[in-house]
Design an enzyme around this catalytic site. Structure first.
Site, PDB file in Angstrom:
ATOM      1  N   ARG A   1      35.708  33.115  41.996  1.00 34.97           N
ATOM      2  CA  ARG A   1      36.563  31.871  41.968  1.00 34.97           C
ATOM      3  C   ARG A   1      36.448  31.111  42.984  1.00 34.97           C
ATOM      4  O   ARG A   1      37.046  29.974  43.218  1.00 34.97           O
ATOM      5  CB  ARG A   1      37.955  32.438  41.349  1.00 34.97           C
ATOM      6  CG  ARG A   1      38.096  33.096  40.267  1.00 34.97           C
ATOM      7  CD  ARG A   1      39.306  33.899  39.984  1.00 34.97           C
ATOM      8  NE  ARG A   1      39.651  34.855  40.779  1.00 34.97           N
ATOM      9  CZ  ARG A   1      40.820  35.391  40.903  1.00 34.97           C
ATOM     10  NH1 ARG A   1      41.695  34.973  40.004  1.00 34.97           N
ATOM     11  NH2 ARG A   1      40.997  36.596  41.483  1.00 34.97           N
ATOM     12  N   GLN A   2      35.998  31.821  44.365  1.00 36.65           N
ATOM     13  CA  GLN A   2      35.972  30.806  45.450  1.00 36.65           C
ATOM     14  C   GLN A   2      34.789  30.182  45.550  1.00 36.65           C
ATOM     15  O   GLN A   2      33.677  30.355  46.332  1.00 36.65           O
ATOM     16  CB  GLN A   2      36.332  31.605  46.681  1.00 36.65           C
ATOM     17  CG  GLN A   2      37.504  32.491  46.693  1.00 36.65           C
ATOM     18  CD  GLN A   2      38.507  31.896  46.318  1.00 36.65           C
ATOM     19  OE1 GLN A   2      38.749  30.602  46.900  1.00 36.65           O
ATOM     20  NE2 GLN A   2      39.345  32.075  45.548  1.00 36.65           N
TER      21      GLN A   2
ATOM     22  N   LYS B   1      45.454  24.545  31.581  1.00 35.48           N
ATOM     23  CA  LYS B   1      46.402  25.260  32.545  1.00 35.48           C
ATOM     24  C   LYS B   1      46.056  24.503  33.682  1.00 35.48           C
ATOM     25  O   LYS B   1      45.021  23.846  34.057  1.00 35.48           O
ATOM     26  CB  LYS B   1      45.697  26.614  32.811  1.00 35.48           C
ATOM     27  CG  LYS B   1      46.042  27.252  34.101  1.00 35.48           C
ATOM     28  CD  LYS B   1      45.735  28.588  34.356  1.00 35.48           C
ATOM     29  CE  LYS B   1      44.544  29.065  35.133  1.00 35.48           C
ATOM     30  NZ  LYS B   1      44.032  30.458  35.165  1.00 35.48           N
TER      31      LYS B   1
ATOM     32  N   HIS C   1      33.050  35.220  36.750  1.00 33.27           N
ATOM     33  CA  HIS C   1      33.809  33.995  36.717  1.00 33.27           C
ATOM     34  C   HIS C   1      32.840  32.905  37.112  1.00 33.27           C
ATOM     35  O   HIS C   1      32.982  32.373  38.417  1.00 33.27           O
ATOM     36  CB  HIS C   1      35.016  34.154  37.494  1.00 33.27           C
ATOM     37  CG  HIS C   1      35.958  33.076  37.175  1.00 33.27           C
ATOM     38  ND1 HIS C   1      36.892  32.865  36.266  1.00 33.27           N
ATOM     39  CD2 HIS C   1      36.029  31.577  37.878  1.00 33.27           C
ATOM     40  CE1 HIS C   1      37.594  31.951  36.057  1.00 33.27           C
ATOM     41  NE2 HIS C   1      37.081  30.996  36.909  1.00 33.27           N
TER      42      HIS C   1
ATOM     43  N   ASP D   1      36.878  56.151  65.345  1.00 33.10           N
ATOM     44  CA  ASP D   1      37.012  54.566  65.461  1.00 33.10           C
ATOM     45  C   ASP D   1      37.100  53.758  64.345  1.00 33.10           C
ATOM     46  O   ASP D   1      37.420  52.627  64.542  1.00 33.10           O
ATOM     47  CB  ASP D   1      36.184  53.940  66.572  1.00 33.10           C
ATOM     48  CG  ASP D   1      34.772  54.065  66.014  1.00 33.10           C
ATOM     49  OD1 ASP D   1      34.443  54.536  64.983  1.00 33.10           O
ATOM     50  OD2 ASP D   1      33.870  53.853  66.894  1.00 33.10           O
TER      51      ASP D   1
ATOM     52  N   GLU E   1      34.698  53.090  62.076  1.00 35.41           N
ATOM     53  CA  GLU E   1      33.644  52.781  61.599  1.00 35.41           C
ATOM     54  C   GLU E   1      33.032  53.425  60.463  1.00 35.41           C
ATOM     55  O   GLU E   1      33.537  54.833  60.500  1.00 35.41           O
ATOM     56  CB  GLU E   1      32.484  52.825  62.712  1.00 35.41           C
ATOM     57  CG  GLU E   1      32.873  51.765  63.891  1.00 35.41           C
ATOM     58  CD  GLU E   1      31.818  51.730  64.871  1.00 35.41           C
ATOM     59  OE1 GLU E   1      31.796  50.664  65.826  1.00 35.41           O
ATOM     60  OE2 GLU E   1      30.937  52.521  65.144  1.00 35.41           O
TER      61      GLU E   1
ATOM     62  N   SER F   1      44.813  38.864  37.449  1.00 34.70           N
ATOM     63  CA  SER F   1      44.894  39.179  38.833  1.00 34.70           C
ATOM     64  C   SER F   1      46.351  39.148  39.126  1.00 34.70           C
ATOM     65  O   SER F   1      47.220  40.316  38.866  1.00 34.70           O
ATOM     66  CB  SER F   1      44.272  38.141  39.853  1.00 34.70           C
ATOM     67  OG  SER F   1      44.365  38.518  41.064  1.00 34.70           O
ATOM     68  N   THR F   2      47.085  38.032  39.784  1.00 37.79           N
ATOM     69  CA  THR F   2      48.519  38.052  39.762  1.00 37.79           C
ATOM     70  C   THR F   2      49.540  38.006  38.556  1.00 37.79           C
ATOM     71  O   THR F   2      50.407  38.250  38.553  1.00 37.79           O
ATOM     72  CB  THR F   2      48.917  36.853  40.716  1.00 37.79           C
ATOM     73  OG1 THR F   2      48.686  35.647  39.794  1.00 37.79           O
ATOM     74  CG2 THR F   2      48.258  36.680  41.852  1.00 37.79           C
ATOM     75  N   GLY F   3      48.731  37.823  37.599  1.00 41.06           N
ATOM     76  CA  GLY F   3      49.299  37.794  36.189  1.00 41.06           C
ATOM     77  C   GLY F   3      49.959  36.535  35.753  1.00 41.06           C
ATOM     78  O   GLY F   3      50.455  36.254  34.799  1.00 41.06           O
TER      79      GLY F   3
HETATM   80  C1  R5P Z   1      41.028  31.631  36.108  1.00 42.27           C
HETATM   81  O1  R5P Z   1      40.327  30.589  35.550  1.00 42.27           O
HETATM   82  C2  R5P Z   1      40.520  33.175  35.357  1.00 42.27           C
HETATM   83  O2  R5P Z   1      39.822  32.844  33.930  1.00 42.27           O
HETATM   84  C3  R5P Z   1      41.864  33.833  35.067  1.00 42.27           C
HETATM   85  O3  R5P Z   1      42.611  32.826  34.033  1.00 42.27           O
HETATM   86  C4  R5P Z   1      42.553  33.729  36.393  1.00 42.27           C
HETATM   87  O4  R5P Z   1      41.754  34.110  37.421  1.00 42.27           O
HETATM   88  C5  R5P Z   1      43.866  34.742  36.459  1.00 42.27           C
HETATM   89  O5  R5P Z   1      44.561  34.912  37.511  1.00 42.27           O
HETATM   90  P1  R5P Z   1      45.818  35.352  37.697  1.00 42.27           P
HETATM   91  O6  R5P Z   1      46.133  36.470  36.815  1.00 42.27           O
HETATM   92  O7  R5P Z   1      46.319  35.473  39.000  1.00 42.27           O
HETATM   93  O8  R5P Z   1      46.707  34.023  37.104  1.00 42.27           O
END
Ligand code: R5P
Length: 301
Positions: free
Chosen positions: A97-98, A194, A130, A39, A41, A225-227
Protein backbone atom coordinates in the site's frame (compact mmCIF):
# COMPACT_ATOMS: atom_id res chain seq x y z
CA UNK A 1 12.89 -34.38 -12.07
CA UNK A 2 11.10 -35.73 -8.97
CA UNK A 3 9.33 -33.10 -6.91
CA UNK A 4 11.29 -34.20 -3.85
CA UNK A 5 13.97 -31.99 -5.37
CA UNK A 6 11.82 -29.18 -3.97
CA UNK A 7 12.33 -28.15 -0.39
CA UNK A 8 9.52 -26.26 1.32
CA UNK A 9 11.16 -24.27 4.10
CA UNK A 10 8.84 -22.83 6.74
CA UNK A 11 9.52 -20.58 9.70
CA UNK A 12 8.12 -21.33 13.14
CA UNK A 13 4.90 -19.31 12.66
CA UNK A 14 4.33 -20.58 9.10
CA UNK A 15 4.97 -24.24 9.97
CA UNK A 16 1.36 -25.36 9.43
CA UNK A 17 0.93 -23.72 6.03
CA UNK A 18 4.38 -24.90 4.90
CA UNK A 19 3.58 -28.48 5.96
CA UNK A 20 0.32 -28.44 4.04
CA UNK A 21 1.99 -27.04 0.90
CA UNK A 22 4.75 -29.67 1.16
CA UNK A 23 2.23 -32.50 1.56
CA UNK A 24 0.04 -31.34 -1.30
CA UNK A 25 2.94 -30.72 -3.68
CA UNK A 26 4.89 -33.86 -2.75
CA UNK A 27 7.87 -31.77 -1.63
CA UNK A 28 10.15 -32.20 1.34
CA UNK A 29 9.43 -30.03 4.40
CA UNK A 30 11.95 -28.36 6.63
CA UNK A 31 11.53 -25.75 9.33
CA UNK A 32 14.33 -23.19 9.52
CA UNK A 33 15.86 -22.72 12.98
CA UNK A 34 15.79 -19.05 13.88
CA UNK A 35 17.04 -17.71 17.18
CA UNK A 36 19.03 -14.79 18.47
CA UNK A 37 22.53 -14.26 19.74
CA UNK A 38 22.70 -12.60 23.18
CA UNK A 39 22.98 -9.17 21.54
CA UNK A 40 19.72 -9.84 19.63
CA UNK A 41 21.37 -10.42 16.26
CA UNK A 42 19.65 -13.12 14.20
CA UNK A 43 21.04 -16.66 14.30
CA UNK A 44 19.54 -18.69 11.45
CA UNK A 45 20.29 -22.24 10.36
CA UNK A 46 19.01 -24.81 7.82
CA UNK A 47 19.14 -28.39 8.99
CA UNK A 48 18.77 -30.24 5.67
CA UNK A 49 21.03 -30.62 2.67
CA UNK A 50 20.06 -28.00 0.07
CA UNK A 51 22.59 -28.84 -2.63
CA UNK A 52 20.98 -28.84 -6.08
CA UNK A 53 17.50 -28.24 -4.63
CA UNK A 54 14.87 -25.65 -5.36
CA UNK A 55 14.04 -24.02 -2.06
CA UNK A 56 10.64 -22.41 -1.48
CA UNK A 57 10.65 -20.23 1.63
CA UNK A 58 7.14 -19.92 3.08
CA UNK A 59 6.33 -16.86 5.13
CA UNK A 60 3.61 -14.20 5.08
CA UNK A 61 5.06 -10.77 5.71
CA UNK A 62 2.66 -9.32 8.25
CA UNK A 63 4.71 -7.82 11.12
CA UNK A 64 7.22 -7.37 8.32
CA UNK A 65 10.47 -5.79 9.39
CA UNK A 66 11.93 -8.63 11.47
CA UNK A 67 10.52 -11.23 9.11
CA UNK A 68 12.07 -9.65 6.04
CA UNK A 69 15.59 -9.70 7.48
CA UNK A 70 15.19 -13.38 8.36
CA UNK A 71 13.88 -14.17 4.87
CA UNK A 72 16.86 -12.43 3.26
CA UNK A 73 19.28 -14.27 5.57
CA UNK A 74 17.56 -17.55 4.67
CA UNK A 75 17.64 -16.84 0.92
CA UNK A 76 21.32 -15.94 0.89
CA UNK A 77 22.25 -18.87 3.16
CA UNK A 78 20.32 -21.33 0.98
CA UNK A 79 22.25 -20.10 -2.06
CA UNK A 80 25.58 -20.40 -0.23
CA UNK A 81 24.62 -23.95 0.78
CA UNK A 82 24.15 -24.92 -2.85
CA UNK A 83 20.41 -24.38 -3.52
CA UNK A 84 19.75 -24.14 -7.23
CA UNK A 85 16.96 -21.59 -6.93
CA UNK A 86 15.32 -19.79 -4.03
CA UNK A 87 11.71 -18.67 -4.31
CA UNK A 88 9.76 -16.82 -1.64
CA UNK A 89 6.14 -17.81 -1.09
CA UNK A 90 4.79 -14.77 0.74
CA UNK A 91 1.01 -15.33 0.72
CA UNK A 92 0.67 -11.86 2.25
CA UNK A 93 3.08 -9.37 0.72
CA UNK A 94 3.80 -6.36 2.92
CA UNK A 95 4.25 -2.67 2.12
CA UNK A 96 2.28 -2.82 -1.13
CA UNK A 97 0.00 0.00 0.00
CA UNK A 98 3.09 2.26 0.28
CA UNK A 99 3.27 2.73 -3.46
CA UNK A 100 3.91 6.47 -3.64
CA UNK A 101 5.44 9.29 -1.64
CA UNK A 102 2.25 10.37 0.12
CA UNK A 103 4.08 13.12 2.02
CA UNK A 104 7.28 14.96 1.12
CA UNK A 105 10.32 13.05 2.31
CA UNK A 106 8.44 9.76 2.92
CA UNK A 107 9.92 6.39 1.90
CA UNK A 108 8.23 4.54 -0.97
CA UNK A 109 8.60 1.28 0.92
CA UNK A 110 7.23 -1.12 -1.70
CA UNK A 111 10.04 -0.15 -4.08
CA UNK A 112 12.71 -0.70 -1.43
CA UNK A 113 11.34 -4.14 -0.54
CA UNK A 114 11.21 -5.06 -4.23
CA UNK A 115 14.83 -4.00 -4.67
CA UNK A 116 15.90 -6.28 -1.83
CA UNK A 117 13.86 -9.20 -3.17
CA UNK A 118 15.30 -8.69 -6.65
CA UNK A 119 18.79 -9.01 -5.18
CA UNK A 120 18.22 -12.14 -3.09
CA UNK A 121 15.42 -14.20 -4.66
CA UNK A 122 14.83 -16.06 -7.92
CA UNK A 123 11.05 -15.90 -7.69
CA UNK A 124 8.09 -14.70 -5.66
CA UNK A 125 4.63 -16.23 -5.25
CA UNK A 126 1.99 -14.16 -3.52
CA UNK A 127 -1.78 -13.98 -3.14
CA UNK A 128 -3.99 -10.95 -3.82
CA UNK A 129 -1.20 -8.39 -3.51
CA UNK A 130 -2.50 -4.87 -3.04
CA UNK A 131 -1.94 -3.47 -6.52
CA UNK A 132 -3.18 0.07 -6.85
CA UNK A 133 -0.73 2.45 -8.47
CA UNK A 134 1.27 -0.51 -9.80
CA UNK A 135 -0.93 -2.53 -12.10
CA UNK A 136 1.36 -5.56 -12.21
CA UNK A 137 3.85 -7.07 -9.80
CA UNK A 138 6.57 -7.12 -12.43
CA UNK A 139 6.65 -3.33 -12.50
CA UNK A 140 8.82 -3.58 -9.38
CA UNK A 141 9.54 -7.29 -8.77
CA UNK A 142 11.84 -8.40 -11.55
CA UNK A 143 12.46 -12.08 -10.67
CA UNK A 144 9.53 -14.30 -11.73
CA UNK A 145 6.70 -12.80 -9.68
CA UNK A 146 3.48 -14.85 -9.60
CA UNK A 147 0.22 -13.36 -8.44
CA UNK A 148 -2.47 -15.78 -7.26
CA UNK A 149 -5.94 -14.89 -6.10
CA UNK A 150 -8.06 -16.38 -3.35
CA UNK A 151 -11.29 -15.00 -4.79
CA UNK A 152 -12.48 -18.35 -6.17
CA UNK A 153 -12.08 -19.89 -2.71
CA UNK A 154 -13.82 -16.92 -1.10
CA UNK A 155 -16.72 -17.18 -3.57
CA UNK A 156 -17.03 -20.92 -2.86
CA UNK A 157 -17.13 -20.20 0.86
CA UNK A 158 -19.87 -17.59 0.44
CA UNK A 159 -21.89 -19.90 -1.82
CA UNK A 160 -21.71 -22.77 0.68
CA UNK A 161 -22.04 -20.90 3.97
CA UNK A 162 -24.08 -17.74 3.43
CA UNK A 163 -27.74 -17.57 2.42
CA UNK A 164 -28.96 -14.78 0.18
CA UNK A 165 -25.71 -12.82 -0.05
CA UNK A 166 -25.43 -9.21 -1.21
CA UNK A 167 -21.75 -8.37 -1.69
CA UNK A 168 -20.20 -5.00 -0.86
CA UNK A 169 -16.75 -3.81 -1.94
CA UNK A 170 -15.72 -0.94 0.34
CA UNK A 171 -13.69 0.98 -2.24
CA UNK A 172 -12.59 1.12 -5.84
CA UNK A 173 -9.62 -1.25 -5.29
CA UNK A 174 -11.98 -3.92 -3.97
CA UNK A 175 -13.90 -3.85 -7.27
CA UNK A 176 -11.86 -6.77 -8.68
CA UNK A 177 -12.67 -9.06 -5.74
CA UNK A 178 -16.23 -7.99 -4.99
CA UNK A 179 -17.40 -8.05 -8.62
CA UNK A 180 -15.64 -11.32 -9.39
CA UNK A 181 -17.07 -13.07 -6.33
CA UNK A 182 -20.58 -11.76 -7.10
CA UNK A 183 -20.26 -12.92 -10.69
CA UNK A 184 -19.17 -16.41 -9.62
CA UNK A 185 -22.02 -16.70 -7.13
CA UNK A 186 -24.61 -14.89 -9.25
CA UNK A 187 -25.64 -12.41 -6.57
CA UNK A 188 -26.02 -8.65 -6.21
CA UNK A 189 -23.02 -6.41 -5.61
CA UNK A 190 -22.31 -2.78 -4.81
CA UNK A 191 -18.84 -1.22 -4.90
CA UNK A 192 -18.61 1.85 -2.67
CA UNK A 193 -16.50 5.00 -2.60
CA UNK A 194 -14.00 5.43 0.19
CA UNK A 195 -12.18 8.59 1.29
CA UNK A 196 -9.15 7.93 3.44
CA UNK A 197 -7.83 10.84 5.50
CA UNK A 198 -5.10 8.84 7.31
CA UNK A 199 -4.48 5.30 8.67
CA UNK A 200 -7.21 5.87 11.24
CA UNK A 201 -9.80 7.94 9.41
CA UNK A 202 -11.89 6.73 6.53
CA UNK A 203 -15.32 7.82 5.31
CA UNK A 204 -17.59 5.60 3.23
CA UNK A 205 -21.18 6.30 2.39
CA UNK A 206 -23.68 4.00 0.74
CA UNK A 207 -25.70 6.30 -1.50
CA UNK A 208 -28.31 3.89 -2.81
CA UNK A 209 -31.50 3.12 -0.92
CA UNK A 210 -31.17 -0.62 -0.51
CA UNK A 211 -33.52 -2.95 1.25
CA UNK A 212 -31.24 -5.37 3.07
CA UNK A 213 -33.80 -6.81 5.48
CA UNK A 214 -33.86 -10.27 3.91
CA UNK A 215 -30.21 -10.32 2.73
CA UNK A 216 -26.89 -11.26 4.23
CA UNK A 217 -24.58 -8.31 3.63
CA UNK A 218 -21.09 -9.58 2.81
CA UNK A 219 -18.19 -7.11 2.74
CA UNK A 220 -15.34 -8.50 0.62
CA UNK A 221 -11.87 -6.92 0.69
CA UNK A 222 -8.24 -7.94 0.26
CA UNK A 223 -6.99 -6.73 3.64
CA UNK A 224 -8.48 -5.99 7.03
CA UNK A 225 -5.85 -4.11 9.02
CA UNK A 226 -7.08 -1.48 11.48
CA UNK A 227 -10.63 -2.43 10.51
CA UNK A 228 -11.65 1.21 9.99
CA UNK A 229 -12.70 0.49 6.41
CA UNK A 230 -15.08 -2.35 7.21
CA UNK A 231 -16.33 -0.69 10.40
CA UNK A 232 -17.48 2.33 8.37
CA UNK A 233 -19.33 0.03 5.96
CA UNK A 234 -20.89 -1.97 8.80
CA UNK A 235 -22.35 1.23 10.30
CA UNK A 236 -23.98 2.12 6.97
CA UNK A 237 -25.27 -1.41 6.42
CA UNK A 238 -26.90 -1.39 9.84
CA UNK A 239 -28.55 1.92 9.05
CA UNK A 240 -30.01 0.23 5.95
CA UNK A 241 -31.51 -2.49 8.11
CA UNK A 242 -28.99 -5.29 7.52
CA UNK A 243 -29.45 -8.00 10.14
CA UNK A 244 -26.68 -10.36 9.09
CA UNK A 245 -23.29 -8.87 8.22
CA UNK A 246 -20.16 -10.77 7.20
CA UNK A 247 -16.65 -9.41 6.54
CA UNK A 248 -14.51 -11.66 4.38
CA UNK A 249 -10.93 -10.91 3.43
CA UNK A 250 -7.89 -12.62 2.00
CA UNK A 251 -5.45 -11.21 4.54
CA UNK A 252 -6.58 -10.80 8.14
CA UNK A 253 -3.89 -8.56 9.64
CA UNK A 254 -6.24 -7.36 12.40
CA UNK A 255 -4.01 -4.57 13.75
CA UNK A 256 -5.10 -2.64 16.84
CA UNK A 257 -7.42 -5.36 18.12
CA UNK A 258 -9.66 -4.76 15.11
CA UNK A 259 -11.04 -8.30 14.97
CA UNK A 260 -12.63 -7.90 18.39
CA UNK A 261 -13.94 -4.42 17.47
CA UNK A 262 -15.57 -5.69 14.26
CA UNK A 263 -17.10 -8.67 16.01
CA UNK A 264 -18.29 -6.30 18.73
CA UNK A 265 -20.48 -4.65 16.08
CA UNK A 266 -22.16 -7.98 15.47
CA UNK A 267 -20.42 -8.86 12.20
CA UNK A 268 -19.03 -12.29 11.48
CA UNK A 269 -15.43 -12.23 10.23
CA UNK A 270 -13.76 -14.82 8.01
CA UNK A 271 -10.34 -14.80 6.35
CA UNK A 272 -8.05 -17.16 4.51
CA UNK A 273 -5.03 -18.66 6.24
CA UNK A 274 -2.44 -16.47 4.48
CA UNK A 275 -2.14 -15.10 8.00
CA UNK A 276 -3.28 -17.69 10.52
CA UNK A 277 -5.82 -16.42 13.06
CA UNK A 278 -8.85 -17.86 14.83
CA UNK A 279 -11.06 -16.79 11.89
CA UNK A 280 -8.93 -18.37 9.12
CA UNK A 281 -11.51 -20.69 7.60
CA UNK A 282 -10.40 -20.66 3.96
CA UNK A 283 -7.32 -22.71 3.12
CA UNK A 284 -4.96 -21.42 0.40
CA UNK A 285 -2.36 -24.21 0.61
CA UNK A 286 -3.83 -26.25 -2.28
CA UNK A 287 -3.69 -23.31 -4.62
CA UNK A 288 -0.06 -22.58 -3.72
CA UNK A 289 0.92 -26.25 -4.10
CA UNK A 290 -0.54 -26.23 -7.63
CA UNK A 291 1.51 -23.17 -8.51
CA UNK A 292 4.71 -24.82 -7.31
CA UNK A 293 4.05 -27.60 -9.78
CA UNK A 294 3.52 -25.08 -12.57
CA UNK A 295 6.57 -22.92 -12.02
CA UNK A 296 8.77 -25.98 -11.53
CA UNK A 297 10.36 -25.66 -14.94
CA UNK A 298 9.87 -21.94 -15.53
CA UNK A 299 12.55 -20.92 -13.08
CA UNK A 300 14.93 -23.75 -14.02
CA UNK A 301 16.77 -21.99 -16.75
C1 R5P B 1 -7.19 -0.53 0.86
O1 R5P B 1 -7.53 0.02 -0.17
C2 R5P B 1 -7.44 -1.98 1.13
O2 R5P B 1 -8.11 -2.61 0.07
C3 R5P B 1 -8.20 -2.20 2.42
O3 R5P B 1 -9.49 -1.67 2.28
C4 R5P B 1 -7.49 -1.51 3.53
O4 R5P B 1 -6.14 -1.81 3.49
C5 R5P B 1 -8.05 -1.89 4.86
O5 R5P B 1 -7.34 -1.22 5.85
P1 R5P B 1 -7.99 -0.91 7.26
O6 R5P B 1 -8.55 -2.19 7.80
O7 R5P B 1 -6.83 -0.38 8.08
O8 R5P B 1 -9.04 0.15 7.05
Amino acid sequence: MPKKENIIAGFSESRELAASIARRSGSRLTIIDVGNFPDKETNLRFNVDLRGKKVFLVRSLDDPDRKIIEVLFAAQTAKELGAKKVVLIAPYLCYMRQDKRFRPGQAVSSRIIAKLFNMFLDGLITIDPHLHRYKRLNEIFKKNPKRLTAIRLIAEFIRKEIKNPFIFGPDFESYQWAKTAACMIGCEVDVLKKHRYGSDTVRIKIKEKLDLGSKSAVIVDDIISTGHTVIEVIKDLKALGAKKIYCICTHGIFAEDSLRKIEGLGAKVVSTNTIKTRVSRIDVSGMIAEEIGKIYDEISS
